[in-house]
Design an enzyme around this catalytic site. Sequence first.
Site, PDB file in Angstrom:
ATOM      1  CB  SER A 106      60.351  61.399  31.175  1.00 34.33           C
ATOM      2  OG  SER A 106      59.195  60.916  30.549  1.00 34.33           O
ATOM      3  CG  ASP A 250      57.714  61.741  26.397  1.00 38.66           C
ATOM      4  OD1 ASP A 250      57.865  60.999  25.403  1.00 38.66           O
ATOM      5  OD2 ASP A 250      57.890  61.347  27.560  1.00 38.66           O
ATOM      6  CG  ASP A 252      61.670  59.591  27.514  1.00 41.89           C
ATOM      7  OD1 ASP A 252      60.607  60.240  27.453  1.00 41.89           O
ATOM      8  OD2 ASP A 252      61.827  58.606  28.261  1.00 41.89           O
ATOM      9  CG  ASP A 254      58.582  57.282  27.760  1.00 47.42           C
ATOM     10  OD1 ASP A 254      58.116  58.426  27.599  1.00 47.42           O
ATOM     11  OD2 ASP A 254      59.088  56.897  28.831  1.00 47.42           O
TER      12      ASP A 254
END
Length: 460
Positions: A106, A250, A252, A254
């Site tokens: 993340s 970011d 990833d 999300d």
Amino acid sequence: MALIKSISGIRGTIGGIVNENLTPVNAVKFAAAYGMWLKSENSNESLTVIIGRDARISGEMISNLVSNTLTGLGINVVDIGLSTTPTVEIAVTLDHADGGIIITASHNPKQWNALKLLNHKGEFLNAEAGEKILKIAENENFIFAEVDYLGKYEKKEGYIERHIDEVLKLDLVDVEAIKSANFKVVVDAVNSTGGIAIPSLLEKLGVEYIKLYCEPNGHFPHNPEPLKEHLTDISELVVKEKADFGIVVDPDVDRLAIICEDGSMFGEEYTLVACADYVLSKTKGDTVSNLSSSRALRDITLKHGGKYQASAVGEVNVVELMKSTNAIIGGEGNGGIIYPASHYGRDSLVGTALFLSHLANEKVSCKTLRESYPEYYMSKSKIELTPEINVDEVLEKIIQKFENEKPNCIDGVKIDFEKEWVHLRKSNTEPIIRIYTESNTQKTADELAEKFISIIENVL
């Protein structure tokens, strides 16, 4: 450096010593534990897991280890390669898979990586499932398949495009209004997979875009957490290019942050507020965010006649409360939008499409839209942990000190004062105590944070 095991997965720094860092041994062990749990939960002889990863340098290595471990257990693997967390979540449901694993840490820096685990609904595992997997990993109760029963491995492409198509099908994504608005935006994807997904989405929405750090090579040009102090480059470029706003995700994809046309932050907390404002204006209903999120969502929800509730921090907790209350939108104040009409997961593609729809319908500037919302200011601080610190004892002393304020203790300690609040909790992803405060000015929010930092230091 660090290895953190939790019910949501395993996260750590690459290299180093086994069980102290995220080494190949640890990746295999945890993947095997997940596979054993999955087999225990299913009577099907043939199981399939979707695997995708962000663009981290270590991603391909970890993905190969995980894939081979699962096939060694007799589980089929569909590797969708460079992807996003919400794309993998949607892929699990689209392909009716039995589970999913996202290889991503993340917002953590590039030396980190992690395994995020999904169930057959494409949702993060609950606490019970997570505890079972941790126990299996600890006991190493692995039974691998004999040679004739190994799982099959295959690579598949096109899932980001399928994800985008699903976003465009949503009733409240106003494609024609967005196209008519002739938006121009700058995209900062921190050289990860958002650099593939967000421009592709914008292209289908007829939005002109300028790429900044959109090469998915895993070399993050700045700290990947989308906070103001890390986003000076895009803020300057938005102004230089006279763009309508900037989009930041970011690694990833999300979490979604917006930059106003003057280079100022729309505010990560206000991404959810804006999207909820739009959704609630079209559909009556309730909302959910976590205890560390802004009061602004509560205010907007009440304005539209809905009910707001707060959950413990963590996506799985937000989703659980959203389901039990039938909330029509929710998420986390870190820019994570959860829109059940799409799926129960934080999704920057959905958030981007809803935000664009809102701005196109309102026919105002990004800055004007931001100024229409209740004005709250948040301070996010942290204290590094050491082995000598007993966090539970620290928090218990805080509870006792402020017992007259009736602290909320479902997740750490949250103390609501008349015009401000503070939330103290041990992070699930990093070895720190997080200190979140919110008030009606930045100065008072910062002062409240400093006050509690001093209080904590005095009881350590």
